[in-house]
Design a protein around this motif. Structure first.
Motif, PDB file in Angstrom:
ATOM      1  N   GLN A  92       0.571  -1.107   0.167  1.00  0.00           N
ATOM      2  CA  GLN A  92       0.021   0.159  -0.349  1.00  0.00           C
ATOM      3  C   GLN A  92       0.829   1.444  -0.245  1.00  0.00           C
ATOM      4  O   GLN A  92       0.930   1.995  -0.661  1.00  0.00           O
ATOM      5  CB  GLN A  92      -0.738   0.215   1.281  1.00  0.00           C
ATOM      6  N   ILE A  96       1.348   4.035  -2.697  1.00  0.00           N
ATOM      7  CA  ILE A  96       0.873   5.809  -2.330  1.00  0.00           C
ATOM      8  C   ILE A  96       1.638   6.244  -2.439  1.00  0.00           C
ATOM      9  O   ILE A  96       2.151   7.679  -3.354  1.00  0.00           O
ATOM     10  CB  ILE A  96       0.893   6.135  -0.760  1.00  0.00           C
ATOM     11  N   ASP A 100       1.580   9.334  -5.886  1.00  0.00           N
ATOM     12  CA  ASP A 100       2.524  10.680  -4.908  1.00  0.00           C
ATOM     13  C   ASP A 100       3.066  10.624  -6.525  1.00  0.00           C
ATOM     14  O   ASP A 100       3.321  11.906  -6.286  1.00  0.00           O
ATOM     15  CB  ASP A 100       3.121  10.740  -3.518  1.00  0.00           C
TER      16      ASP A 100
END
Length: 185
Positions: A92, A96, A100
């Motif tokens: 995860q 992320i 980003d």
């Protein structure tokens, strides 16, 4: 009692290694809810808890023939679920981080495109303002600022004095500063 549980676990592990589906079902029925509750305490997500525990049981079945459990079966499953949850968190975080990175790349690209458009718009404003200057003043300014010629060279090209070149450049700069916002020549 503990010895009896140990023997039952050993029997279930042996049955699992031999591919006995009944042993697998007993293991699943006995530990599934308990493990889901444990993972739920970590994740606060029912669906995720069930998915992770199912992954552990799936791998348990896939690796049944090479299964090597040195502690109790309960501890083995507990640790497996804990590790599965940690792997989920790592994955995860990678996702992320990737999102980003993609977001910042997209924003930077958008910024560059906007900057380029702004520069083009600014240049059009400057060109329009230059076009409003008297013809001789335009020529002097373009030779000075766009072609980077020295005052003496401009004077020779246009057949005027260097003082007249300076006057035209001063006049052009003053006009552009008052008529083009953010003018920086």
């Amino acid at each position: 009692m503990k010895y009896q549980n140990h023997n039952i676990e050993k029997s279930l592990i042996k049955g699992l290694r031999d591919g006995n589906q009944k042993s697998y079902k007993i293991l699943f029925d006995q530990y599934y809810n308990w493990l889901c509750n444990y993972v739920y305490k970590l994740s606060k997500n029912n669906a995720l808890s069930e998915d992770l525990v199912q992954n552990v049981f799936l791998r348990l079945w896939e690796k049944k023939s090479t299964l090597h459990i040195t502690s109790s079966l309960r501890n083995y499953l507990f640790r497996s679920c804990h590790n599965e949850y940690l792997m989920h968190l790592r994955q995860q975080k990678k996702e992320i981080d990737l999102l980003d990175e993609l977001k910042w790349k997209a924003l930077f690209q958008l910024y560059q495109e906007n900057e380029k458009l702004q520069q083009e718009e600014d240049w059009l404003k400057i060109e329009k303002a230059i076009a409003k200057l008297p013809r001789k003043c335009q020529e002097v300014f373009k030779l000075s600022r766009l072609e980077q010629k020295k005052h003496k060279e401009i004077a020779e090209i246009l057949g005027i004095s260097t003082k007249t070149v300076e006057i035209h450049i001063t006049k052009a700069l003053r006009f552009l500063k008052t008529n083009v916002s953010g003018f920086f020549f």
